[in-house]
Design a protein around this motif. Sequence first.
Motif, PDB file in Angstrom:
ATOM      1  N   TRP A   6       3.840   2.547  -2.268  1.00 29.14           N
ATOM      2  CA  TRP A   6       4.756   2.685  -3.402  1.00 29.14           C
ATOM      3  C   TRP A   6       4.029   2.448  -4.729  1.00 29.14           C
ATOM      4  N   ALA A   7       3.942   3.507  -5.546  1.00 29.84           N
ATOM      5  CA  ALA A   7       3.432   3.399  -6.909  1.00 29.84           C
ATOM      6  C   ALA A   7       4.559   3.853  -7.846  1.00 29.84           C
ATOM      7  N   TYR A   8       4.350   3.693  -9.130  1.00 40.44           N
ATOM      8  CA  TYR A   8       5.367   4.037 -10.126  1.00 40.44           C
ATOM      9  C   TYR A   8       5.983   5.417  -9.879  1.00 40.44           C
ATOM     10  N   ASP A  78       4.088  -3.454  -0.001  1.00 37.44           N
ATOM     11  CA  ASP A  78       3.342  -2.206   0.189  1.00 37.44           C
ATOM     12  C   ASP A  78       3.424  -1.365  -1.085  1.00 37.44           C
ATOM     13  N   SER A  79       3.321  -2.034  -2.229  1.00 41.33           N
ATOM     14  CA  SER A  79       3.451  -1.344  -3.508  1.00 41.33           C
ATOM     15  C   SER A  79       2.369  -1.814  -4.473  1.00 41.33           C
ATOM     16  N   THR A  80       2.344  -1.166  -5.620  1.00 40.37           N
ATOM     17  CA  THR A  80       1.420  -1.534  -6.686  1.00 40.37           C
ATOM     18  C   THR A  80       2.075  -2.510  -7.664  1.00 40.37           C
ATOM     19  N   SER A  81       3.100  -3.227  -7.217  1.00 35.32           N
ATOM     20  CA  SER A  81       3.838  -4.146  -8.084  1.00 35.32           C
ATOM     21  C   SER A  81       2.900  -5.109  -8.802  1.00 35.32           C
ATOM     22  N   GLN A  82       3.187  -5.290 -10.071  1.00 37.82           N
ATOM     23  CA  GLN A  82       2.454  -6.240 -10.906  1.00 37.82           C
ATOM     24  C   GLN A  82       3.366  -7.385 -11.338  1.00 37.82           C
ATOM     25  N   PHE A 146       5.043  -1.539 -12.066  1.00 35.17           N
ATOM     26  CA  PHE A 146       4.224  -0.940 -11.023  1.00 35.17           C
ATOM     27  C   PHE A 146       3.105  -0.148 -11.669  1.00 35.17           C
ATOM     28  N   LEU A 147       1.911  -0.231 -11.079  1.00 39.96           N
ATOM     29  CA  LEU A 147       0.823   0.620 -11.528  1.00 39.96           C
ATOM     30  C   LEU A 147       1.114   2.063 -11.154  1.00 39.96           C
ATOM     31  N   THR A 148       0.613   2.988 -11.960  1.00 39.03           N
ATOM     32  CA  THR A 148       0.706   4.401 -11.599  1.00 39.03           C
ATOM     33  C   THR A 148      -0.270   4.674 -10.458  1.00 39.03           C
ATOM     34  N   ARG A 149      -0.066   5.763  -9.759  1.00 36.86           N
ATOM     35  CA  ARG A 149      -0.909   6.085  -8.622  1.00 36.86           C
ATOM     36  C   ARG A 149      -2.382   6.206  -9.042  1.00 36.86           C
ATOM     37  N   GLY A 150      -2.664   6.829 -10.155  1.00 41.45           N
ATOM     38  CA  GLY A 150      -4.036   6.964 -10.625  1.00 41.45           C
ATOM     39  C   GLY A 150      -4.683   5.634 -10.963  1.00 41.45           C
ATOM     40  N   ALA A 151      -3.904   4.721 -11.532  1.00 44.68           N
ATOM     41  CA  ALA A 151      -4.437   3.406 -11.899  1.00 44.68           C
ATOM     42  C   ALA A 151      -4.698   2.536 -10.686  1.00 44.68           C
TER      43      ALA A 151
END
Length: 153
Positions: A6-8, A78-82, A146-151
């Motif tokens: 899971w990304a933004y 399972d995400s890019t949560s910040q 959440f971070l973007t997929r590219g980040a």
Amino acid sequence: MTGKTWAYEDFVEGASLDLGTKLVSAAEIIEFAQEFDAQPMHLDEAAGKASILGGLSASGWHTCAMFMRMLCDAFLLDSTSQGAPGVDQVRWKKPVLAGDILRGNTTVLAKRLSRSKPQLGLVTLRSELFNQHGEGVFELENTVMFLTRGASA
């Protein structure tokens, strides 16, 4: 953060995410209360029945903690949560009693990229928990970063 599902970009406005279910035991209500919220209605069945809550009930803070575990297990781990900059609203709508089975969902209300950090997206969520009777017991609104997929690559 590589490999996180899971990304933004994966959050869609209006989408609802299932948080699964959780059986609430008397033992865990008492254990949490002994440590964090030692009010009688959270420690003793008779005191709970004598209160307006109607039985041994989870502290509202315990309900928040159970919700957070459900959210983590459903997708957050399972995400890019910040993290989150805070909580806009939390409501304890009905008591959570020993033996209740909680079911949760989270709805994506809005999303936007950060103006100052374009690799960071802000996703506004409304989360709810219901008991086994379909009654709403908890509601929370907040924004999660959440971070973007590219980040995150």
